[in-house]
Write a protein that holds these residues in place. Structure first.
Motif, PDB file in Angstrom:
ATOM      1  N   PRO A 103       0.786  -1.236   0.000  1.00  0.00           N
ATOM      2  CA  PRO A 103       0.000   0.000   0.000  1.00  0.00           C
ATOM      3  C   PRO A 103       0.820   1.290   0.000  1.00  0.00           C
ATOM      4  N   GLU A 104       2.114   1.215   0.194  1.00  0.00           N
ATOM      5  CA  GLU A 104       2.934   2.415   0.293  1.00  0.00           C
ATOM      6  C   GLU A 104       3.476   2.832  -1.074  1.00  0.00           C
ATOM      7  N   LYS A 105       4.054   4.023  -1.141  1.00  0.00           N
ATOM      8  CA  LYS A 105       4.568   4.550  -2.406  1.00  0.00           C
ATOM      9  C   LYS A 105       6.083   4.671  -2.418  1.00  0.00           C
ATOM     10  N   THR A 106       6.732   4.138  -1.392  1.00  0.00           N
ATOM     11  CA  THR A 106       8.188   4.180  -1.307  1.00  0.00           C
ATOM     12  C   THR A 106       8.720   2.768  -1.139  1.00  0.00           C
ATOM     13  N   LEU A 107       9.696   2.403  -1.959  1.00  0.00           N
ATOM     14  CA  LEU A 107      10.383   1.121  -1.848  1.00  0.00           C
ATOM     15  C   LEU A 107      11.695   1.332  -1.108  1.00  0.00           C
ATOM     16  N   PHE A 156       6.857   4.609  -7.897  1.00  0.00           N
ATOM     17  CA  PHE A 156       7.384   4.498  -6.533  1.00  0.00           C
ATOM     18  C   PHE A 156       8.652   5.321  -6.386  1.00  0.00           C
ATOM     19  N   LYS A 157       8.834   5.870  -5.209  1.00  0.00           N
ATOM     20  CA  LYS A 157      10.126   6.459  -4.857  1.00  0.00           C
ATOM     21  C   LYS A 157      11.007   5.358  -4.292  1.00  0.00           C
ATOM     22  N   ALA A 191      19.717  13.770  -6.486  1.00  0.00           N
ATOM     23  CA  ALA A 191      19.129  14.979  -5.909  1.00  0.00           C
ATOM     24  C   ALA A 191      17.878  14.676  -5.097  1.00  0.00           C
ATOM     25  N   ASN A 192      17.250  13.529  -5.361  1.00  0.00           N
ATOM     26  CA  ASN A 192      16.059  13.129  -4.609  1.00  0.00           C
ATOM     27  C   ASN A 192      16.391  12.287  -3.389  1.00  0.00           C
TER      28      ASN A 192
END
Length: 426
Positions: A103-107, A156-157, A191-192
């Motif tokens: 369910p999350e957007k970050t790996l 995903f980030k 940079a991210n």
């Protein structure tokens, strides 16, 4: 029409499979995959028909993406279907699958075993080497062309990147267009806040629990090899690729032999994954030796083994299989030759496995191979549901004493369970 033909073909193939003894099939009614719960280790092997795609949810929820491939082979479509259908890229299907499971957007990690398009994706940089028809892209509104891993990266980030060569990118000049694709993405993400980890064979927990590590002290991940360097099982590392170059300066290792490999452990449960580990290196006298045998020795017996090089005949050598002696073998298939009778015989051998009968799961058993192998003993180790094309999920229950293998329908996104196989960890 295609669906009807596939259903008819799949039903015809069922007669070629013997029933796999010792495992429990699901009830006839439809059931959905139950999802991940805290304390469980979920290992997903995602079928698309064009690459190797793996996603791991660790006991504390840490999310690990391990390869996302994109290698389109029009000449094999009659044997290896693109599922659920060909309107989307393999990378897009992989991203959509993960979004249903996570369910999350970050790996937490994006891990890449080696530079090949069926594990990372590719760009148009090597078009002169391959026919135009072998390239499929999605062109984004800003003009960028993406496939494979980059499709997932759009949704995903990623916190941390790991590949087999960093920070020695290009040391052995094995990179194809996937090398350029990924290294440009990595540099663009600095940079991210993207962090990169240089692998150290023998090191413990370079892939580590990120949410609640203290709660699961019996979970670990050990780096076994990377970039032709393999842990010796003690305090040293053998530089197989570097030593081979000293013996023969013209020696050039294959990208497959440079793959990174890891050993996941959760209580008694252990899992080996090593990309396309295979090939030979050179002894000091110039004679060749099998690299996978060394990797197998430091891995030792495991519960679950992802097949090296998709189970091709040049991998999963007898010496390697004798070292790992897995209870269950699984692979991601995108080519008919990856279901090789040579490797299937080794993995099914009761003599090698001390009288046990391993479960063998290519996530597709192509019709051509099933008919060729009709009546062969190893067919009784392979679940008949693989004739349809399946996602394979291995769920390790808290503590690692037992696990369940789920086969999910890859022809749709409904996550229906076709079969389950319950096993006690030896």
């Amino acid at each position: 029409m295609q669906s009807t033909r596939r259903s008819f073909l799949s039903q015809s193939l069922l007669a070629l499979f013997a029933s796999v003894p010792g495992f429990r099939l699901c009830a006839a009614e439809k059931q959905k995959f139950p999802g991940w719960n805290p304390g469980e280790l979920d290992l997903h092997f995602i079928y698309t028909g064009c690459g190797e795609n793996c996603f791991f949810r660790l006991p504390d929820g840490t999310a690990v993406l391990n390869d996302v491939g994109e290698f389109y082979r029009p000449r094999d479509l009659r044997h290896i279907p693109l599922l659920p259908h060909a309107k989307l890229l393999g990378g897009e299907w992989t991203s959509r699958y993960i979004q249903k499971m996570y369910p999350e957007k970050t790996l937490d990690y994006a891990v890449f075993s080696h530079w090949h398009s069926d594990h990372i994706g590719h760009s148009s940089y090597d078009k002169p080497r391959r026919p135009e028809a072998d390239f499929r892209f999605r062109t984004l509104p800003d003009g960028r062309k993406v496939n494979g891993f980059l499709c997932v990266a759009e949704d995903f980030k990623v916190k941390c990147h790991i590949d087999h060569e960093y920070p020695e990118w290009g040391r052995y000049r094995t990179g194809d267009s996937s090398f350029k694709l990924l290294t440009e993405w990595v540099e663009g993400q600095r940079a991210n806040g993207l962090v990169s980890i240089g692998l150290q064979p023998g090191a413990l927990n370079q892939i580590a629990l990120q949410r609640d590590p203290a709660k699961y002290p019996d979970f670990s991940v050990r780096t076994l090899c990377a970039n032709g360097r393999v842990w010796d099982g003690k305090d040293g590392v053998r530089d197989c690729a570097g030593d081979s170059l000293k013996v023969k300066p013209s020696f050039r290792p294959s990208a497959n032999s440079l793959s990174a490999a890891y050993l996941y452990k959760y209580g008694k449960f252990s899992f080996f994954t090593g990309g396309d580990v295979s090939g030979k290196f050179l002894n000091s006298d110039g004679s060749a030796y099998d690299y996978d045998e060394l990797v197998g020795k430091v891995a030792g017996p495991v519960t679950l083994c992802k097949m090296n090089h998709h189970g091709c005949s040049d991998a999963m050598g007898e010496a390697f299989v004798r070292q790992v002696k897995a209870q269950t073998y699984v692979s991601c298939i995108w080519c008919p030759g990856q279901v090789s009778d040579v490797t299937m015989n080794r993995m099914a051998s009761s003599e090698i496995h001390d009288g046990r009968k391993p479960l063998i799961i290519p996530n597709l058993m192509p019709a051509r191979q099933a008919m060729m192998y009709n009546g062969r003993p190893f067919m009784s180790n392979i679940p008949m549901q693989t004739a349809e094309g399946v996602h394979v999920v291995v769920k390790v229950f808290p503590g690692g004493d037992r696990y369940r293998v789920y086969l999910l329908n890859a022809a749709s996104e409904n996550m229906w369970v076709l079969a389950t196989f319950d096993r006690e960890t030896a």
